[in-house]
Scaffold this active site. Structure first.
Site, PDB file in Angstrom:
ATOM      1  N   ASP A 137       0.858  -1.184   0.000  1.00  0.00           N
ATOM      2  CA  ASP A 137       0.000   0.000   0.000  1.00  0.00           C
ATOM      3  C   ASP A 137       0.895   1.235   0.000  1.00  0.00           C
ATOM      4  O   ASP A 137       2.001   1.206   0.540  1.00  0.00           O
ATOM      5  CB  ASP A 137      -0.898   0.021   1.232  1.00  0.00           C
ATOM      6  CG  ASP A 137      -1.933  -1.101   1.224  1.00  0.00           C
ATOM      7  OD1 ASP A 137      -2.302  -1.545   0.129  1.00  0.00           O
ATOM      8  OD2 ASP A 137      -2.366  -1.522   2.312  1.00  0.00           O
ATOM      9  N   ASP A 157      -7.135  -1.662  -4.113  1.00  0.00           N
ATOM     10  CA  ASP A 157      -8.160  -1.355  -3.110  1.00  0.00           C
ATOM     11  C   ASP A 157      -9.196  -0.372  -3.664  1.00  0.00           C
ATOM     12  O   ASP A 157     -10.395  -0.507  -3.406  1.00  0.00           O
ATOM     13  CB  ASP A 157      -7.517  -0.757  -1.861  1.00  0.00           C
ATOM     14  CG  ASP A 157      -6.607  -1.735  -1.147  1.00  0.00           C
ATOM     15  OD1 ASP A 157      -6.791  -2.951  -1.338  1.00  0.00           O
ATOM     16  OD2 ASP A 157      -5.709  -1.283  -0.409  1.00  0.00           O
TER      17      ASP A 157
END
Length: 199
Positions: A137, A157
């Site tokens: 991320d 995501d």
């Protein structure tokens, strides 16, 4: 967007192209994040902080290694006897089977686009798990002056979240259409009901 242009999204080749585009964008941005925002060494708990502020306190970029699912959720704790990678392979397989069946059954372009985005996001994060056992991320969003920040996320995501929203919207549209059809195909009252209605 016109109805004809919207219907293009329901075509198989467009769906395959969208799936590949999201996967490539997701993996490319993760590679860039690892190369330019910090090294690929696990430091501390889950992150190697080399934060770069893009829009002040609103958008930060830094590498974070996520052992869980989207937004650091940990559904693998539900089955602790399974290794996390095995759990997510099974979870992605089941979700993929459901989404493909949904795509086949529903011809609505919004529903099909949503299914493709969710599937591409799930596959993008699964690739990370198979490659380095964690998900990369790198996007952090917050409000200036507020200490709490949105959980760090990535393109995959985002695809999952947008896809879920489109699925809900598309299903709502389909239900509204069905209710409209049902309302306009009410059978006329029979002779007995007509006589009862006359005072």
């Amino acid at each position: 967007m016109t109805r004809n242009k919207l219907n293009l999204l329901a075509r198989p080749m467009v769906s395959v192209g969208l799936l590949l585009a999201v996967l490539i964008l997701d993996q490319a941005t993760k590679l860039l994040a690892l190369n330019f925002l910090g090294d690929s060494v696990f430091m501390g708990h889950i992150r190697s902080d080399h934060a770069r502020r893009i829009l002040g306190d609103f958008v930060w970029l830094f590498v974070a290694y996520n052992p869980g699912a989207a937004f650091s959720m940990t559904p693998q704790s539900l089955l602790p006897f399974l290794p996390p990678t095995v759990f997510f392979v099974l979870l992605t397989s089941v979700a993929g089977w459901f989404l493909v069946r949904l795509w086949i059954r529903k011809r609505d372009p919004i529903v099909r686009t949503g299914a493709v985005l969710v599937l591409s996001g799930a596959l993008g994060n699964l690739i990370d798990r198979l490659r380095i056992t964690h998900v990369v991320d790198f996007i952090s969003v917050g409000v200036p002056g507020v200490t709490w920040r949105w959980p760090t996320f990535n393109i995959a995501d985002s695809g999952i979240c947008i896809g879920v929203c489109l699925l809900l919207w598309g299903e709502s549209r389909l239900q509204s259409r069905q209710n409209h059809r049902d309302a306009h195909h009410v059978p006329p009252p029979g002779p007995e009901e007509t006589q009862q209605a006359v005072p």
